[in-house]
Motif scaffolding. Sequence first.
Motif, mmCIF file in Angstrom:
data_model
loop_
_atom_site.group_PDB
_atom_site.id
_atom_site.type_symbol
_atom_site.label_atom_id
_atom_site.label_comp_id
_atom_site.label_asym_id
_atom_site.label_seq_id
_atom_site.Cartn_x
_atom_site.Cartn_y
_atom_site.Cartn_z
ATOM 1 N N ARG A 1 2.412 72.499 24.240
ATOM 2 C CA ARG A 1 2.761 72.366 25.666
ATOM 3 C C ARG A 1 2.918 73.757 26.259
ATOM 4 O O ARG A 1 3.467 74.650 25.625
ATOM 5 N N TYR A 2 2.442 73.891 27.507
ATOM 6 C CA TYR A 2 2.423 75.193 28.185
ATOM 7 C C TYR A 2 3.175 75.089 29.504
ATOM 8 O O TYR A 2 2.904 74.182 30.304
ATOM 9 N N PRO A 3 4.091 76.027 29.768
ATOM 10 C CA PRO A 3 4.734 76.039 31.087
ATOM 11 C C PRO A 3 3.696 76.440 32.147
ATOM 12 O O PRO A 3 2.696 77.091 31.849
ATOM 13 N N GLU A 4 3.953 76.049 33.370
ATOM 14 C CA GLU A 4 3.002 76.306 34.452
ATOM 15 C C GLU A 4 2.660 77.793 34.565
ATOM 16 O O GLU A 4 1.522 78.158 34.823
ATOM 17 N N ARG A 5 3.628 78.653 34.361
ATOM 18 C CA ARG A 5 3.379 80.103 34.459
ATOM 19 C C ARG A 5 2.339 80.550 33.430
ATOM 20 O O ARG A 5 1.445 81.331 33.736
ATOM 21 N N VAL B 1 -6.465 68.877 35.815
ATOM 22 C CA VAL B 1 -5.626 67.679 35.772
ATOM 23 C C VAL B 1 -6.394 66.484 36.328
ATOM 24 O O VAL B 1 -6.423 65.408 35.716
ATOM 25 N N GLU B 2 -7.056 66.669 37.475
ATOM 26 C CA GLU B 2 -7.795 65.561 38.090
ATOM 27 C C GLU B 2 -8.936 65.058 37.208
ATOM 28 O O GLU B 2 -9.263 63.877 37.221
ATOM 29 N N LEU C 1 -6.506 68.360 31.264
ATOM 30 C CA LEU C 1 -5.105 68.654 30.975
ATOM 31 C C LEU C 1 -4.240 67.541 31.535
ATOM 32 O O LEU C 1 -4.589 66.925 32.545
ATOM 33 N N ASP C 2 -3.109 67.301 30.884
ATOM 34 C CA ASP C 2 -2.088 66.403 31.412
ATOM 35 C C ASP C 2 -0.934 67.263 31.892
ATOM 36 O O ASP C 2 -0.773 68.413 31.454
ATOM 37 N N ARG C 3 -0.091 66.686 32.758
ATOM 38 C CA ARG C 3 1.014 67.440 33.329
ATOM 39 C C ARG C 3 2.223 66.550 33.510
ATOM 40 O O ARG C 3 2.106 65.383 33.901
ATOM 41 N N SER D 1 6.072 70.281 35.412
ATOM 42 C CA SER D 1 5.554 71.656 35.371
ATOM 43 C C SER D 1 5.203 72.134 33.962
ATOM 44 O O SER D 1 5.229 73.326 33.674
ATOM 45 N N THR D 2 4.907 71.177 33.075
ATOM 46 C CA THR D 2 4.451 71.494 31.724
ATOM 47 C C THR D 2 3.075 70.858 31.553
ATOM 48 O O THR D 2 2.854 69.724 31.965
ATOM 49 N N TYR D 3 2.171 71.600 30.920
ATOM 50 C CA TYR D 3 0.783 71.145 30.771
ATOM 51 C C TYR D 3 0.397 71.120 29.302
ATOM 52 O O TYR D 3 0.915 71.896 28.508
#
Length: 185
Positions: free
Chosen positions: A134-138, A163-164, A168-170, A173-175
């Motif tokens: 998991r990746y933070p938005e930053r 995302v669309e 990636l899923d979200r 604010s985590t991807y």
Amino acid sequence: MTAQVLAGLLADETRLRVFSAIVLGAATPAEIASATGATAKEVALALHRLTGGGLVADDDGRLTAATGRFKEVLRSPAGAERAVAETDTGDEGTAFLLRTFVDGDRLLGVPSRLGRRRTVLAHLAHRHFRPGERYPERAVNDILRGWSDGSGTDHVAIRRYLVELDVLDRSDSTYWLRTEAGTGS
């Protein structure tokens, strides 16, 4: 930019005429239409592709040709060979698509067709995001800024596309990379 991308941008007769008009001093869409005989819509479409590909710059409404791109391509034959190797997927159509829109880890442009857009973005996502992490938005923004430099599309739009297009899923604010998201290759 690879020689193939450069040739592809100028392979269309209207884009070639529009680019030539800019090289010869036309600086606005109206001047380009007058010089080329193209319609306003044809000029707008050609400019969209040429600016997205980095051959034309828009400096406060004044269009200029980025003729230095030709020297870049000529000075980098190894880059073209590397791009071919990195996008060799076993499928000639997909490999050509990736060579057209990706140079190493840089996005050269974003395809307008959704299927092609997904293929290109999924290819890059699978190179930069690890499954299950998991990746933070930053962090996502930092990765995408690296891709989008010079592509004509900002990192926020690319993040939204990812995302669309279910790459990636979200949540909060985590991807993360979707496990069922194929590489598109």
